[in-house]
Design an enzyme around this catalytic site. Structure first.
Site, PDB file in Angstrom:
ATOM      1  N   GLN A 101       0.842  -1.197   0.000  1.00 19.38           N
ATOM      2  CA  GLN A 101       0.000   0.000   0.000  1.00 19.38           C
ATOM      3  C   GLN A 101       0.879   1.250   0.000  1.00 19.38           C
ATOM      4  O   GLN A 101       1.596   1.535   0.960  1.00 19.38           O
ATOM      5  CB  GLN A 101      -0.959   0.029   1.189  1.00 19.38           C
ATOM      6  CG  GLN A 101      -2.065   1.055   0.903  1.00 19.38           C
ATOM      7  CD  GLN A 101      -2.854   1.497   2.101  1.00 19.38           C
ATOM      8  OE1 GLN A 101      -2.279   1.730   3.168  1.00 19.38           O
ATOM      9  NE2 GLN A 101      -4.162   1.634   1.959  1.00 19.38           N
ATOM     10  N   TYR A 182      -5.524  11.388   3.890  1.00 20.63           N
ATOM     11  CA  TYR A 182      -4.114  11.564   3.557  1.00 20.63           C
ATOM     12  C   TYR A 182      -3.978  12.338   2.238  1.00 20.63           C
ATOM     13  O   TYR A 182      -4.955  12.852   1.710  1.00 20.63           O
ATOM     14  CB  TYR A 182      -3.405  10.201   3.569  1.00 20.63           C
ATOM     15  CG  TYR A 182      -3.473   9.574   4.951  1.00 20.63           C
ATOM     16  CD1 TYR A 182      -2.823  10.190   6.025  1.00 20.63           C
ATOM     17  CD2 TYR A 182      -4.238   8.452   5.206  1.00 20.63           C
ATOM     18  CE1 TYR A 182      -2.919   9.661   7.315  1.00 20.63           C
ATOM     19  CE2 TYR A 182      -4.334   7.925   6.493  1.00 20.63           C
ATOM     20  CZ  TYR A 182      -3.679   8.535   7.542  1.00 20.63           C
ATOM     21  OH  TYR A 182      -3.776   8.032   8.811  1.00 20.63           O
ATOM     22  N   ARG A 229      -7.617   2.616  -2.902  1.00 22.12           N
ATOM     23  CA  ARG A 229      -8.464   2.664  -1.713  1.00 22.12           C
ATOM     24  C   ARG A 229      -9.043   4.059  -1.537  1.00 22.12           C
ATOM     25  O   ARG A 229      -8.311   5.050  -1.568  1.00 22.12           O
ATOM     26  CB  ARG A 229      -7.662   2.274  -0.472  1.00 22.12           C
ATOM     27  CG  ARG A 229      -8.552   1.855   0.699  1.00 22.12           C
ATOM     28  CD  ARG A 229      -7.733   1.313   1.849  1.00 22.12           C
ATOM     29  NE  ARG A 229      -8.521   0.433   2.690  1.00 22.12           N
ATOM     30  CZ  ARG A 229      -8.487   0.448   4.028  1.00 22.12           C
ATOM     31  NH1 ARG A 229      -7.692   1.278   4.665  1.00 22.12           N
ATOM     32  NH2 ARG A 229      -9.234  -0.380   4.728  1.00 22.12           N
ATOM     33  N   ARG A 320      -9.174  -5.566  12.194  1.00 26.06           N
ATOM     34  CA  ARG A 320      -8.996  -6.063  13.562  1.00 26.06           C
ATOM     35  C   ARG A 320      -9.087  -7.585  13.678  1.00 26.06           C
ATOM     36  O   ARG A 320      -8.264  -8.189  14.383  1.00 26.06           O
ATOM     37  CB  ARG A 320     -10.014  -5.385  14.480  1.00 26.06           C
ATOM     38  CG  ARG A 320      -9.650  -3.936  14.689  1.00 26.06           C
ATOM     39  CD  ARG A 320     -10.732  -3.133  15.375  1.00 26.06           C
ATOM     40  NE  ARG A 320     -10.277  -1.754  15.345  1.00 26.06           N
ATOM     41  CZ  ARG A 320      -9.988  -1.023  16.421  1.00 26.06           C
ATOM     42  NH1 ARG A 320     -10.211  -1.496  17.614  1.00 26.06           N
ATOM     43  NH2 ARG A 320      -9.515   0.196  16.282  1.00 26.06           N
TER      44      ARG A 320
HETATM   45  C1  8OZ Z   1      -4.269   3.968  12.004  1.00 26.15           C
HETATM   46  C2  8OZ Z   1      -3.178   4.611  12.550  1.00 26.15           C
HETATM   47  C3  8OZ Z   1      -2.298   5.258  11.723  1.00 26.15           C
HETATM   48  C4  8OZ Z   1      -2.512   5.270  10.357  1.00 26.15           C
HETATM   49  C5  8OZ Z   1      -5.167   4.826   7.761  1.00 26.15           C
HETATM   50  C6  8OZ Z   1      -2.823   4.426   7.508  1.00 26.15           C
HETATM   51  O1  8OZ Z   1      -6.087   5.232   8.486  1.00 26.15           O
HETATM   52  C7  8OZ Z   1      -3.830   4.618   8.343  1.00 26.15           C
HETATM   53  C8  8OZ Z   1      -3.615   4.626   9.808  1.00 26.15           C
HETATM   54  C9  8OZ Z   1      -4.491   3.975  10.646  1.00 26.15           C
HETATM   55  O2  8OZ Z   1      -5.339   4.608   6.558  1.00 26.15           O
END
Ligand code: 8OZ
Length: 364
Positions: A101, A182, A229, A320
């Site tokens: 990813q 992000y 995603r 999880r």
């Molecule tokens: C949880 C903690 C830090 C990063 C995401 C890459 O939410 C994460 C992430 C999840 O996609």
């Protein structure tokens, strides 16, 4: 429930041939070396989970500026490539498949995590009301600066380099992380993207960076080994959009016609309920994408079977449950009890809560 079990119907996701539809979601575990090289124990962790129809690696930064949390892995140096190789080999030796990813956090970062204490980058200089995990524990994210056009060109080069490194490490493909607030999401959604150049304003402009990233990574991997995603409900990291249906409708549509491996959608963020009208929105959006669709978010074996049987999703990614149950597909197949995930060991630490969850006793 064996051959008839829809969870165990094989699925061709582009060139990825998945023997079952119980997939491992990308899971941030913060156990890499400080330079982003994965630790040896990651090979054990991923190999234990090789029975997943597909493993999506934990989010892996494409560049030093793409890092936003302590001890997450990277995929842009020789050391990263050498660190990932034995992990990919272990998954393959276990009969599995793993995609990398590719991740750039954009504004969800902190100056202490970035080279020379630089400010994070984003579409616009708007600080998120969000926290990240640094050497000092949870901290508010730092104020970002907007990427200029040179910075965008450099970021696209970084995606291409990362894809090449993923190929060199032997990954079966890549997943472009365009979700959860992000960098790519920060360009898509107009609550954050206030740019006035060709990367902001219209939906055509806000989806440009995602299109260009796909163009670049599909020069490295064939498109049928590239997934994407998305998180259209914008439930994480202070995201918002004035018209999510229009924005994400365009994002889904731009994936059509490229022959991508799959679209992976976060339908429910952990701990947040998905309201009926959001579910209806997800269903309408779903109809716009004509390829393999992976659902994610609080599914269990029963709801996954239902959704697959109803044709709502092609496969389900589990997070999880896969942390705590390395042999999750087999447990679902026979209806075995599940181990309970221990939240205290999700992020950071050693083998505890990482490689020590037991598989079922093979004698049973
Ligand atoms: C949880 C903690 C830090 C990063 C995401 C890459 O939410 C994460 C992430 C999840 O996609």
């Amino acid at each position: 429930m064996t051959e008839q079990d829809v969870l165990f119907r094989p699925l061709a996701a582009g060139a990825l041939h998945l023997p079952n539809r119980v997939l491992m979601a990308p899971l941030t575990r913060n156990r890499s070396h400080p330079d982003g090289t994965p630790r040896e124990m990651a090979a054990t962790y991923y190999r234990q989970r090789a029975s997943a129809g597909l493993i999506v690696s934990e989010a892996t930064q494409i560049s030093a500026m793409g890092k936003g949390y302590k001890d997450t892995p990277g995929i842009y140096t020789d050391s990263h490539v050498e660190g990932w190789k034995p992990i990919v080999e272990a998954v393959h030796a276990g009969g599995g498949r793993i995609v990398c990813q590719l991740w750039h956090v954009g504004r969800i970062s902190h100056v202490s995590l970035l080279p020379d204490g630089r400010q994070p980058v984003s579409s616009s200089p708007i600080r998120a009301k969000a926290q990240t995990f640094t050497a000092n524990g949870f901290e508010d994210v730092s104020e970002p600066v907007a990427l200029d056009l040179d910075g965008i060109a450099k970021t696209l080069d970084d995606y291409a380099t990362a894809a090449k490194c993923a190929r060199a490490a032997g990954f079966d493909g890549i997943e472009v992380h365009s979700a959860n607030g992000y960098l790519l999401d920060q360009f898509l959604q107009d609550g954050v993207n206030h740019r006035e150049d060709e990367y902001g304003g219209s939906i055509e402009n806000r989806t440009r960076l995602l299109r260009e990233v796909l163009d670049r990574v599909c020069d490295v991997f064939p498109a049928d080994r590239v997934g994407v995603r998305l998180s259209p409900l914008g439930q994480a990291n202070d995201m918002s959009d004035s018209d999510p249906e229009a924005t994400f409708g365009a994002a889904y549509r731009l994936l059509n016609g490229r022959g991508l491996a799959y679209l992976h959608v976060i339908e429910q963020f952990f701990g947040q309920d998905t309201e009926e009208d959001d579910k209806a929105l997800l269903r309408r959006l779903r109809g716009l994408f004509d390829g393999v669709y992976i659902g994610n978010g609080s599914y269990d074996a029963a709801t996954a079977r239902q959704a697959i049987a109803a044709g709502e999703v092609d496969a389900v990614a589990f997070g999880r449950p896969f942390i705590a149950n390395p042999d999750l597909p087999e447990r679902y197949r026979i209806g075995a009890q599940l181990n309970t995930p221990d939240q205290d060991t999700f992020y950071g630490g050693g083998s505890e809560g990482y490689t020590d969850y037991p598989a079922l006793d093979p004698a049973h």
